[in-house]
Design a protein around this motif. Structure first.
Motif, PDB file in Angstrom:
ATOM      1  N   TYR A  49       0.839  -1.202   0.000  1.00  0.00           N
ATOM      2  CA  TYR A  49       0.000   0.000   0.000  1.00  0.00           C
ATOM      3  C   TYR A  49       0.874   1.252   0.000  1.00  0.00           C
ATOM      4  O   TYR A  49       1.845   1.343   0.740  1.00  0.00           O
ATOM      5  CB  TYR A  49      -0.922   0.004   1.226  1.00  0.00           C
ATOM      6  CG  TYR A  49      -1.851  -1.191   1.271  1.00  0.00           C
ATOM      7  CD1 TYR A  49      -2.956  -1.265   0.430  1.00  0.00           C
ATOM      8  CD2 TYR A  49      -1.609  -2.244   2.150  1.00  0.00           C
ATOM      9  CE1 TYR A  49      -3.802  -2.363   0.458  1.00  0.00           C
ATOM     10  CE2 TYR A  49      -2.451  -3.354   2.178  1.00  0.00           C
ATOM     11  CZ  TYR A  49      -3.546  -3.404   1.338  1.00  0.00           C
ATOM     12  OH  TYR A  49      -4.374  -4.491   1.355  1.00  0.00           O
ATOM     13  N   LYS A  50       0.496   2.211  -0.807  1.00  0.00           N
ATOM     14  CA  LYS A  50       1.231   3.478  -0.920  1.00  0.00           C
ATOM     15  C   LYS A  50       0.387   4.600  -0.285  1.00  0.00           C
ATOM     16  O   LYS A  50      -0.052   5.537  -0.947  1.00  0.00           O
ATOM     17  CB  LYS A  50       1.509   3.792  -2.391  1.00  0.00           C
ATOM     18  CG  LYS A  50       2.288   2.713  -3.135  1.00  0.00           C
ATOM     19  CD  LYS A  50       3.725   2.614  -2.642  1.00  0.00           C
ATOM     20  CE  LYS A  50       4.525   1.660  -3.504  1.00  0.00           C
ATOM     21  NZ  LYS A  50       5.906   1.483  -3.017  1.00  0.00           N
ATOM     22  N   LYS A  51       0.171   4.504   1.001  1.00  0.00           N
ATOM     23  CA  LYS A  51      -0.694   5.478   1.675  1.00  0.00           C
ATOM     24  C   LYS A  51      -0.032   6.845   1.787  1.00  0.00           C
ATOM     25  O   LYS A  51      -0.709   7.875   1.734  1.00  0.00           O
ATOM     26  CB  LYS A  51      -1.098   4.943   3.047  1.00  0.00           C
ATOM     27  CG  LYS A  51      -1.951   3.684   2.959  1.00  0.00           C
ATOM     28  CD  LYS A  51      -2.287   3.110   4.319  1.00  0.00           C
ATOM     29  CE  LYS A  51      -3.055   1.791   4.170  1.00  0.00           C
ATOM     30  NZ  LYS A  51      -3.340   1.158   5.483  1.00  0.00           N
ATOM     31  N   SER A  52       1.287   6.870   1.951  1.00  0.00           N
ATOM     32  CA  SER A  52       1.990   8.158   1.987  1.00  0.00           C
ATOM     33  C   SER A  52       1.835   8.884   0.651  1.00  0.00           C
ATOM     34  O   SER A  52       1.615  10.098   0.607  1.00  0.00           O
ATOM     35  CB  SER A  52       3.472   7.948   2.296  1.00  0.00           C
ATOM     36  OG  SER A  52       3.656   7.516   3.623  1.00  0.00           O
TER      37      SER A  52
ATOM     38  N   ASP B 124      -0.072  12.232   0.012  1.00  0.00           N
ATOM     39  CA  ASP B 124       1.053  13.158  -0.150  1.00  0.00           C
ATOM     40  C   ASP B 124       1.536  13.651   1.220  1.00  0.00           C
ATOM     41  O   ASP B 124       1.811  14.838   1.434  1.00  0.00           O
ATOM     42  CB  ASP B 124       0.667  14.346  -1.032  1.00  0.00           C
ATOM     43  CG  ASP B 124       1.890  15.145  -1.487  1.00  0.00           C
ATOM     44  OD1 ASP B 124       3.002  14.578  -1.469  1.00  0.00           O
ATOM     45  OD2 ASP B 124       1.734  16.333  -1.833  1.00  0.00           O
ATOM     46  N   ILE B 125       1.609  12.704   2.156  1.00  0.00           N
ATOM     47  CA  ILE B 125       2.053  12.982   3.527  1.00  0.00           C
ATOM     48  C   ILE B 125       2.939  11.824   3.958  1.00  0.00           C
ATOM     49  O   ILE B 125       2.599  10.658   3.717  1.00  0.00           O
ATOM     50  CB  ILE B 125       0.847  13.089   4.494  1.00  0.00           C
ATOM     51  CG1 ILE B 125      -0.063  14.247   4.111  1.00  0.00           C
ATOM     52  CG2 ILE B 125       1.321  13.248   5.938  1.00  0.00           C
ATOM     53  CD1 ILE B 125      -1.381  14.266   4.873  1.00  0.00           C
ATOM     54  N   ASP B 126       4.052  12.109   4.579  1.00  0.00           N
ATOM     55  CA  ASP B 126       4.935  11.053   5.063  1.00  0.00           C
ATOM     56  C   ASP B 126       4.302  10.375   6.273  1.00  0.00           C
ATOM     57  O   ASP B 126       4.193  10.977   7.349  1.00  0.00           O
ATOM     58  CB  ASP B 126       6.304  11.636   5.427  1.00  0.00           C
ATOM     59  CG  ASP B 126       7.313  10.553   5.811  1.00  0.00           C
ATOM     60  OD1 ASP B 126       6.933   9.358   5.809  1.00  0.00           O
ATOM     61  OD2 ASP B 126       8.467  10.895   6.125  1.00  0.00           O
TER      62      ASP B 126
END
Length: 441
Positions: free
Chosen positions: A338-341, A345-347
């Motif tokens: 999963y690319k939740k960051s 667009d938040i680390d």
């Protein structure tokens, strides 16, 4: 110095709203997330491409077991590693031990430990953190590998047919609720007797009376454990065998070449100091059995020892945070799934150490490693036997990427002979006692 205005103001809200509306793509992303959810929208198809379910080293295993709506994964994982040895030796591929049998004694032993802990801490107020923790979690179906080891050594094991599952063993919430209420009530009574200065003999008599009532509750819920049983089976070659009137301890000693003292729990918990031995006394509820200890070391040590044990034909019990970066239906565990960051667009990344110390990371589930794919001396992916039945993954088996192992595996149970020199020295150290609310608890 803290700002004077501590609440969110109207001007703050206006600024947030203005900032959000700058990009049209944000509204597109918002619609996708609102329609499909965070996980589905952030799932990376590319991460699954290299997770082919082929392994260079793979143990022979049988049908996946199913803990259903219970927290007995730690016990299932232990008995699954044991049954793998039995299945190979006696040629019975889908043999299963009774988790319900050992679960019965697990709950009984936890009740006794609760009573003893109440007596020990009776002079402390309810507001004391240790006492509060004790009454918050008086008896549930969670546990550690060392608990299952102590249970098997004390009570033995039985085939599933000798004590099959019941409604309550497969769905433990109702009996857990009753046990919790009963134990809390008994705990209050024991504290009152101690405050009144009653004798140790009266306390012991009272405790035994309480335990007899716990035993009755457990029989109603799980059935009564067999004192002896007849063991009949037909192996994969269709040969028939029977062993009459055998006890659970006799069955364990006769059919399993297993010494729990040969094993150690290697942990990788970087919120604790590495190269130290830790002990969790609050969860060692059988005083004469194996205690809950962790030899805390580097993650590469866990991998190396796991591979060595697999090469010798034995599965490996491991504890992890299965809810993180996982797709339950597909049976995929990957730190890149999963690319939740990127989605927000938040680390959103936290180190393994920070996840543990903040409660974001926990040892939430135990399973068994039964295979590994090694390329040019490096593990790439691992085969995992879960205990959620055959509806998830590939007939109950999951695939775990090596980066998921690094990020979300916290402990493995391996034989001491597979430890390197440094990790072997940890075992001779004085154990550091951990609090009941420790991140490894």
């Amino acid at each position: 110095m803290h700002a004077t205005n501590r609440d969110i103001s109207e001007s703050d809200l206006e600024e947030f709203q203005k900032e959000y509306g700058k990009s049209k793509i944000e509204r597109v992303v918002a619609r996708a997330v609102q329609k499909n959810g965070i996980a589905a929208t952030s799932e990376d198809y590319e991460a699954q491409k290299n997770l082919v379910r082929v392994f260079s080293l793979e143990l022979e295993t049988g049908k996946a077991s199913n803990q259903k709506n219970s927290g007995r994964c730690w016990l299932f994982a232990t008995l699954n590693t044991m049954r793998q040895q039995y299945a190979v030796k006696y040629k019975v591929k889908d043999f299963e031990l009774s988790e319900n049998y050992n679960s019965f004694y697990d709950r009984l032993e936890k009740a006794n430990h609760f009573y003893e802990s109440v007596i020990t801490t009776a002079s402390l107020p309810f507001s004391n953190r240790t006492v509060k923790n004790l009454f918050d979690f008086p008896d549930d179906d969670g546990g550690q590998w060392a608990n299952s080891a102590a249970l098997v050594e004390k009570y033995g094991v039985v085939p599933k047919a000798a004590m099959p599952e019941t409604f309550n063993s497969e769905k433990t919430s109702e009996v857990s609720e009753v046990l919790a209420r009963k134990l809390r009530k008994d705990g209050v009574s024991l504290r009152k007797l101690i405050a009144e200065g009653k004798t140790d003999k009266m306390l012991e008599t009272t405790k035994k009376g309480f335990l007899a009532e716990i035993y009755r509750i457990l029989v109603y819920a799980f059935g009564e454990p067999p004192v002896n049983f007849d063991f009949e089976y037909r192996n994969d070659d269709k040969q028939y065998f029977n062993d009459r009137n055998i006890t659970p301890k006799e069955f364990f000693e006769k059919y399993f070449e297993w010494d729990f003292a040969d094993y150690v729990c290697l942990s990788n918990a970087p919120d604790h100091k590495l190269n130290e031995l830790y002990e969790l006394p609050s969860q060692g509820y059988i005083h004469t059995g194996l205690q809950v200890t962790f030899a805390n070391t580097m993650i590469d040590s866990l991998k190396t020892a796991t591979i060595a044990q697999l090469k010798d034909g034995e599965a490996v019990w491991f504890g992890s945070d299965v809810g993180k970066d996982s797709n339950r239906k597909l049976g995929v565990l990957s730190a890149k799934l999963y690319k939740k960051s990127e989605l927000f667009d938040i680390d959103l990344n936290l180190s393994k150490s920070d996840r543990l110390r903040t409660g974001d990371g926990t040892v939430s589930h135990a399973m068994a490693i039964v295979g590994v794919d090694i390329v040019e001396g490096t593990p790439i992916k691992w085969k995992v036997e879960n205990s959620w039945g055959d509806k998830y993954g590939e007939k109950g088996y999951f695939i775990m990427s090596d980066d998921w192992f690094e990020q979300h595996v916290y402990e493995v149970i391996v034989k001491k002979q597979y430890l390197n020199e440094n990790d072997g020295k940890i075992l001779s150290k004085q154990a550091i006692k951990m609090d009941p609310w420790d991140s490894l608890a």
